[in-house]
Scaffold this motif. Structure first.
Motif, mmCIF file in Angstrom:
data_model
loop_
_atom_site.group_PDB
_atom_site.id
_atom_site.type_symbol
_atom_site.label_atom_id
_atom_site.label_comp_id
_atom_site.label_asym_id
_atom_site.label_seq_id
_atom_site.Cartn_x
_atom_site.Cartn_y
_atom_site.Cartn_z
ATOM 1 N N UNK A 110 -2.334 57.688 38.480
ATOM 2 C CA UNK A 110 -0.912 57.002 38.584
ATOM 3 C C UNK A 110 -0.858 55.906 39.984
ATOM 4 N N UNK A 111 -1.545 55.761 40.653
ATOM 5 C CA UNK A 111 -1.718 55.237 41.845
ATOM 6 C C UNK A 111 -1.604 53.795 41.698
ATOM 7 N N UNK A 112 -3.658 53.619 40.809
ATOM 8 C CA UNK A 112 -4.248 52.944 39.619
ATOM 9 C C UNK A 112 -2.792 51.720 39.275
ATOM 10 N N UNK A 113 -2.602 52.482 37.907
ATOM 11 C CA UNK A 113 -1.572 52.257 37.439
ATOM 12 C C UNK A 113 -0.684 51.349 38.356
ATOM 13 N N UNK A 114 0.055 52.366 39.488
ATOM 14 C CA UNK A 114 1.577 51.222 39.527
ATOM 15 C C UNK A 114 0.688 50.226 40.762
ATOM 16 N N UNK A 115 -0.544 50.507 41.052
ATOM 17 C CA UNK A 115 -0.656 48.818 41.204
ATOM 18 C C UNK A 115 -1.051 48.237 40.769
ATOM 19 N N UNK A 116 -1.477 47.957 39.403
ATOM 20 C CA UNK A 116 -1.593 46.908 38.412
ATOM 21 C C UNK A 116 -0.488 46.156 38.213
ATOM 22 N N UNK A 117 0.850 47.188 38.032
ATOM 23 C CA UNK A 117 1.800 46.938 37.745
ATOM 24 C C UNK A 117 2.232 45.583 39.049
ATOM 25 N N UNK A 118 1.900 46.145 40.200
ATOM 26 C CA UNK A 118 2.164 45.322 41.087
ATOM 27 C C UNK A 118 1.862 44.057 40.860
ATOM 28 N N UNK A 119 0.063 43.924 40.966
ATOM 29 C CA UNK A 119 -0.826 42.503 40.406
ATOM 30 C C UNK A 119 0.287 41.689 39.355
ATOM 31 N N UNK A 120 0.747 42.520 38.488
ATOM 32 C CA UNK A 120 1.313 41.530 36.944
ATOM 33 C C UNK A 120 2.211 40.780 38.383
ATOM 34 N N UNK A 121 3.065 42.313 38.696
ATOM 35 C CA UNK A 121 3.974 41.432 39.316
ATOM 36 C C UNK A 121 3.997 40.208 40.146
ATOM 37 N N UNK A 122 3.229 40.442 40.922
ATOM 38 C CA UNK A 122 3.244 39.372 41.612
ATOM 39 C C UNK A 122 1.649 38.136 40.961
ATOM 40 N N UNK A 123 1.484 38.164 40.185
ATOM 41 C CA UNK A 123 0.792 36.922 39.449
ATOM 42 C C UNK A 123 2.121 36.134 38.332
ATOM 43 N N UNK A 124 2.469 36.389 38.016
ATOM 44 C CA UNK A 124 4.181 37.021 37.057
ATOM 45 C C UNK A 124 4.263 35.707 37.790
ATOM 46 N N UNK A 125 5.002 35.745 39.766
ATOM 47 C CA UNK A 125 5.605 35.230 40.696
ATOM 48 C C UNK A 125 4.990 33.884 41.154
ATOM 49 N N UNK A 126 3.968 34.383 40.967
ATOM 50 C CA UNK A 126 3.093 33.130 41.181
ATOM 51 C C UNK A 126 3.115 32.096 39.716
ATOM 52 N N UNK A 127 2.870 32.266 38.656
ATOM 53 C CA UNK A 127 2.610 31.608 37.557
ATOM 54 C C UNK A 127 4.092 30.888 37.363
ATOM 55 N N UNK A 128 5.073 31.698 37.863
ATOM 56 C CA UNK A 128 6.881 31.527 37.600
ATOM 57 C C UNK A 128 7.030 29.744 38.041
ATOM 58 N N UNK A 129 6.204 30.054 39.416
ATOM 59 C CA UNK A 129 7.073 28.766 40.137
ATOM 60 C C UNK A 129 5.840 27.920 39.926
#
Length: 116
Positions: free
Chosen positions: A36-55
């Motif tokens: 569960x923790x690893x799945x949540x960290x993967x979501x956070x990683x994708x969130x950070x990646x998307x945030x950086x790619x948006x800019x």
């Protein structure tokens, strides 16, 4: 996305990593918590990646800059883990993973505060 909840579930998986060596044959409980923790960290990683790619103005380059160091460290740590297992067993690997998870949460929290 409730980022604070994802961070909480990610940090909860840290004690489960320490508990791997204590549960013996009942390792299912820490495995579920870590999953569960690893799945949540993967979501956070994708969130950070998307945030950086948006800019980003150069998406492909930015994806490479973000992912290449991660993959290099993954290869190095996989190679080192074989030596650790042969010399000390599996216990130290779970401690290293727990420390890595704590660092991930700290850096993610810092990044999220800075990006808002």
């Amino acid at each position: 996305i409730n980022v604070d909840l994802l961070l909480l579930f990610t940090i909860i998986s840290t004690p489960a990593l320490f508990a791997f060596t204590l549960f013996g044959s009942f390792v299912v409980i820490p495995v579920v918590i870590v999953a569960i923790g690893t799945a949540c960290s993967s979501i956070l990683y994708e969130y950070i990646l998307l945030d950086q790619l948006y800019r980003s103005k150069s998406v492909s380059t930015d994806i490479g800059v973000i992912n290449v160091p991660l993959k290099i460290m993954e290869i190095v740590l996989l190679a080192i883990s074989g030596f650790i297992i042969s010399q000390f067993g599996f216990g130290p690997l779970f401690i290293i993973l727990a420390i890595g998870m704590i660092l991930f949460v700290i850096f993610t929290k810092t990044f999220l505060k800075r990006s808002k």
